[in-house]
Design an enzyme around this catalytic site. Structure first.
Site, PDB file in Angstrom:
ATOM      1  N   CYS A 254       0.724  -1.296   0.021  1.00 11.21           N
ATOM      2  CA  CYS A 254       0.102   0.212  -0.065  1.00 11.21           C
ATOM      3  C   CYS A 254       0.716   1.218  -0.082  1.00 11.21           C
ATOM      4  O   CYS A 254       0.572   2.073  -0.902  1.00 11.21           O
ATOM      5  CB  CYS A 254      -0.733   0.015   0.981  1.00 11.21           C
ATOM      6  SG  CYS A 254      -0.210   0.151   3.057  1.00 11.21           S
ATOM      7  N   HIS A 302      -2.781   1.494   6.798  1.00 11.71           N
ATOM      8  CA  HIS A 302      -3.241   1.287   5.352  1.00 11.71           C
ATOM      9  C   HIS A 302      -3.244   2.652   4.708  1.00 11.71           C
ATOM     10  O   HIS A 302      -3.701   3.450   5.341  1.00 11.71           O
ATOM     11  CB  HIS A 302      -4.373   0.397   5.311  1.00 11.71           C
ATOM     12  CG  HIS A 302      -4.453   0.052   3.705  1.00 11.71           C
ATOM     13  ND1 HIS A 302      -3.850  -0.901   3.055  1.00 11.71           N
ATOM     14  CD2 HIS A 302      -5.400   0.739   2.800  1.00 11.71           C
ATOM     15  CE1 HIS A 302      -4.460  -0.848   1.859  1.00 11.71           C
ATOM     16  NE2 HIS A 302      -5.250   0.027   1.762  1.00 11.71           N
ATOM     17  N   HIS A 314      -5.613   2.004  -4.462  1.00 10.13           N
ATOM     18  CA  HIS A 314      -4.550   1.331  -3.592  1.00 10.13           C
ATOM     19  C   HIS A 314      -4.364  -0.021  -3.947  1.00 10.13           C
ATOM     20  O   HIS A 314      -4.849  -0.607  -4.613  1.00 10.13           O
ATOM     21  CB  HIS A 314      -5.384   1.444  -2.212  1.00 10.13           C
ATOM     22  CG  HIS A 314      -6.499   0.468  -1.931  1.00 10.13           C
ATOM     23  ND1 HIS A 314      -6.714  -0.297  -0.815  1.00 10.13           N
ATOM     24  CD2 HIS A 314      -7.513   0.103  -2.808  1.00 10.13           C
ATOM     25  CE1 HIS A 314      -7.604  -0.954  -1.054  1.00 10.13           C
ATOM     26  NE2 HIS A 314      -8.304  -0.852  -2.152  1.00 10.13           N
TER      27      HIS A 314
END
Length: 338
Positions: A254, A302, A314
């Site tokens: 990520c 994240h 993402h």
């Protein structure tokens, strides 16, 4: 009467059979042996998959931090070693120079000054040599002081380099430990996910992509030219695989995706999502614009890039490629404008 309609019982033996079956059914119900209803989806396993991926992502960011620190230490050690080598060359040159001066002094100044004057054929020549010897002695003292200072500096640099080597070793061990944790969590998550029926797996994947958040529409502009360039780079990575610990260009985790995307725009972001949270100014989620970094969970473990129209780009998790998902797919902790 029960809630279900029943067929009228017949007469004779058939009626007796129906009554007997009814009694058996009632007894079975009383004993808890009635036919079970269809089992509901296994939410526990799906929740465990979510938890394991979340824990793996935290460990991945910890690995990224340890790896980034190791890279920084390696650069510092390399620079320190270059500096030590240059100082060692200077020390060697100073020692050689002092050795030459000492030899010249020994060859020229071995006699007592008074006796040398008496034996000299040319007093004027002696006086000139004596003056040079005095200057050499003063210079020699200064050089010795410089040598001692250089040796102290060299020793200090070596101590600092040894400390950096120790820190590098600790950072490597920390990265290795985090790597083992990531691999263990991901393997367990994959095993659980593979154990879910196909329908439940599809439902699990849809659950994280169903949340919607009404934000700026598709025509919203990025906050800056570099943000627009970063969004374009992120879009070019759509479909690339999630690879934990990777920051492109063939695979991403990520924070690796957001770091790489902004690098294409000429902006250096930190490696971890936690550090990227502070790589710019915080803005409300309601004011998010394309290129903003959206951080998830309270620990910012994240990160995605807002792409407009209520979506982020993402790298979700292993097995899922870089893709669009709703910005509200999980709890948003902050939004950073780079």
């Amino acid at each position: 009467m029960g809630s279900h309609r029943r067929t009228a019982p017949s007469s004779g033996p058939d009626r007796s059979a129906v009554v007997a079956l009814g009694l058996l059914s009632a007894a079975a119900t009383a004993l808890g042996a009635a036919p079970a209803a269809a089992a509901p989806p296994d939410d526990t396993r799906a929740a465990d998959v979510d938890r394991l991926y979340e824990e793996a992502e935290r460990a991945t960011e910890a690995y990224n931090a340890a790896d980034e620190r190791a890279d920084g230490l390696r650069r510092q050690i390399s620079a320190a070693q270059d500096g030590i080598a240059r100082k060692q060359q200077r020390v060697n040159a100073m020692r050689e120079s002092l050795g030459s001066l000492a030899g010249a002094q020994y060859r020229s100044g071995g006699l007592e000054p008074a006796l040398a004057l008496l034996l000299s054929d040319d007093p004027e020549d002696y006086l000139a040599k004596a003056s040079v010897l005095d200057r050499i002695t003063v210079h020699q003292v200064g050089e010795l002081r410089k040598l001692r200072s250089a040796l102290r500096s060299l020793a200090q640099d070596r101590v600092e380099a040894a400390g950096k080597f120790g820190a590098l070793d600790r950072s490597r061990k920390a990265a290795a430990a985090h790597k083992r944790t990531v691999e263990s969590k991901l393997a367990e998550a994959r095993r659980l996910l593979d154990s879910l029926p196909a329908g439940e797996r599809a439902a699990w994947d849809r659950a994280g992509r169903s949340a919607r958040t009404d934000l700026t529409g598709p025509g919203a502009a990025a906050a800056s030219g570099r943000a627009a360039a970063a969004v374009a780079a992120a879009r070019s990575a759509l479909g690339k695989p999630y690879v934990w610990g990777a920051n492109g260009p063939s695979g991403f985790d990520c924070s690796g995706l957001t770091q790489w995307s902004y690098a294409q725009a000429g902006v250096a972001l930190p490696r971890t999502s936690q550090a990227q949270r502070y790589a710019g100014r915080q803005v409300p989620l309601s004011e998010a614009r394309p290129g903003d970094l959206v951080l998830y969970r309270s620990d910012a473990s994240h990160v995605g890039m807002y792409a407009g129209n209520g979506q982020v780009i993402h790298a979700p998790y292993p097995g899922a490629p870089v893709r669009y998902d709703p910005v509200g797919m999980m709890p948003v902790s902050s939004v950073t404008r780079v």
